[in-house]
Design a protein around this motif. Structure first.
Motif, mmCIF file in Angstrom:
data_model
loop_
_atom_site.group_PDB
_atom_site.id
_atom_site.type_symbol
_atom_site.label_atom_id
_atom_site.label_comp_id
_atom_site.label_asym_id
_atom_site.label_seq_id
_atom_site.Cartn_x
_atom_site.Cartn_y
_atom_site.Cartn_z
ATOM 1 N N ASN A 320 14.792 85.663 10.801
ATOM 2 C CA ASN A 320 14.891 84.442 11.607
ATOM 3 C C ASN A 320 14.973 83.148 10.791
ATOM 4 O O ASN A 320 14.831 82.051 11.334
ATOM 5 N N GLU A 321 15.222 83.276 9.491
ATOM 6 C CA GLU A 321 15.567 82.089 8.706
ATOM 7 C C GLU A 321 17.015 81.717 9.007
ATOM 8 O O GLU A 321 17.879 82.589 9.077
ATOM 9 N N LEU A 322 17.288 80.441 9.202
ATOM 10 C CA LEU A 322 18.649 79.978 9.461
ATOM 11 C C LEU A 322 19.301 79.501 8.169
ATOM 12 O O LEU A 322 18.667 78.815 7.359
ATOM 13 N N GLN A 323 20.575 79.853 8.006
ATOM 14 C CA GLN A 323 21.335 79.416 6.840
ATOM 15 C C GLN A 323 22.735 78.973 7.262
ATOM 16 O O GLN A 323 23.310 79.520 8.206
ATOM 17 N N ILE A 324 23.253 77.990 6.549
ATOM 18 C CA ILE A 324 24.649 77.580 6.691
ATOM 19 C C ILE A 324 25.360 77.980 5.406
ATOM 20 O O ILE A 324 24.968 77.549 4.312
ATOM 21 N N VAL A 325 26.375 78.800 5.513
ATOM 22 C CA VAL A 325 27.036 79.378 4.342
ATOM 23 C C VAL A 325 27.865 78.313 3.613
ATOM 24 O O VAL A 325 28.676 77.610 4.221
ATOM 25 N N LEU A 326 27.647 78.230 2.298
ATOM 26 C CA LEU A 326 28.403 77.305 1.450
ATOM 27 C C LEU A 326 29.347 78.035 0.508
ATOM 28 O O LEU A 326 30.309 77.446 0.015
#
Length: 363
Positions: A320-326
């Motif tokens: 449930n950690e949120l990430q935005i892919v770079l």
């Protein structure tokens, strides 16, 4: 400095009642500033006073301040002296924007006008114009800055140049403004109207994205819709923009789960201070939703730049950690929950260490 929204009104090209209706809508939505052009004035002083004064005082009653865009020829045409700005104050204006500059000393002297009008300077030149004016001991609280807008396709400012120009003003703590463009408005001050943005990259973008991008630079205090009239929907979308937090659009995948939607909607996202180049990580949500199951879905593809992913049940403490892919990568322990639209990838550059951010659902 508090940030604000504005609209533009062109009394020499519009119907007075339509202007009033537009101003009333904007005021009700929280807009507080009006840009009003006097560059095209051709009538005498009495008619100009009646036309502009009526609409400016109406706006003032609704809590909106007006800055008049003027050129040196206006003073000659209306028989006004630079040493007496009372005409503009009597119209109800809060300031005048000098479309063309003088020698520095003149602007400094104007900033001490007894009427207390703000003197707004053209920001769209990367020269020491402001420094020159301030060197003449200008009345700094009454000096504002405002970029130009550009009605011709391909003629507006490139982003890097815009940043350099804006920094010259912001580094002095000067109140700044710039323009975004409506996609439905039909006119501005001139007979060419390909939109009225300050930034060329904004010309064909959704209006709320333009506003979010402009505020995210941290260099612009007042965002003004340059052309008239923006649609009701556009006015509402810009009014809904968070002026202080980076906002990113997201298009959810069909199988996004309820907990993932709650995680995305969490109001306290921020990028970890110990950053990685692979992704923007928002970690507090994994603590908040540590005990909530998140089954595997959409986890076998290679994630692309702008994908929003959430750790699934296979990711242990990172569930449930949120990430935005770079950077593109694959990891079956992450679920794809949505994508930032292609046009909005420009917002990723503003996600610095500790940056607070939020999402705006697009579907």
């Amino acid at each position: 400095m508090k940030r604000e929204l504005g609209i533009s009104v062109y009394p020499d090209h519009s119907d007075p009642q339509a202007d009033r209706d537009y101003i009333k809508k904007a005021a009700e939505l929280g807009y507080t500033r009006i840009f009003m052009s006097m560059l095209e004035v051709t009538e005498g002083k009495e008619k100009v006073s009646e036309k502009f004064g009526s609409i400016i005082h109406y706006a003032k009653e609704l809590g909106m301040e007006t800055v008049l865009d003027i050129a040196p020829s206006i003073f000659n045409d209306l028989g006004i002296s630079y040493d007496d700005l009372s005409f503009f104050a009597e119209l109800g204006a809060e300031g005048i924007r000098l479309d063309e500059g003088f020698d520095g000393n003149k602007e400094a002297m104007l900033s001490y006008n007894p009427e207390g009008l703000a003197i707004e300077l053209n920001m769209s030149n990367n020269v020491a114009y402001l420094d020159n004016i301030l060197s003449y001991e200008a009345n700094e609280p009454f000096i504002y800055g405002c970029h130009n807008f550009y009605p011709q396709e391909g003629s507006a400012l490139p982003y890097d140049f815009f940043i350099d120009c804006s920094k010259r003003f912001k580094n002095h703590g000067i109140k700044t403004a710039a323009f975004i463009t409506s996609q439905s408005a039909e006119y501005g001050p001139w007979d060419v109207n390909d939109g009225l943005p300050t930034l060329e990259m904004h010309r064909h973008l959704p209006i709320d994205l333009q506003a979010r991008h402009m505020f995210a630079t941290g260099l612009i205090d007042t965002v003004i819709i340059g052309n008239a009239y923006a649609s009701d929907e556009e006015l509402e979308k810009v009014a809904a923009v968070d002026r202080y937090k980076v906002s990113l659009g997201i298009e959810f995948v069909p199988d996004v789960t309820e907990v993932e939607q709650k995680i995305v909607a969490d109001p306290k996202h921020f990028r970890r201070g110990d950053i990685t180049s692979t992704a923007v990580r928002s970690t507090l949500v994994r603590v908040k939703y540590a005990d909530v199951a998140n089954p595997v879905h959409d986890n076998t593809q290679e994630f692309q730049v702008g994908d929003v992913v959430v750790g699934n049940d296979e990711f242990g403490k990172y569930k449930n950690e949120l990430q935005i892919v770079l950077e593109p990568h694959s990891d079956a322990r992450k679920n794809l929950v949505g994508k930032i639209p292609q046009a909005e990838l420009i917002m990723l550059d503003f996600l610095k260490p500790w940056t607070k951010f939020q999402f705006v659902a697009k579907n």
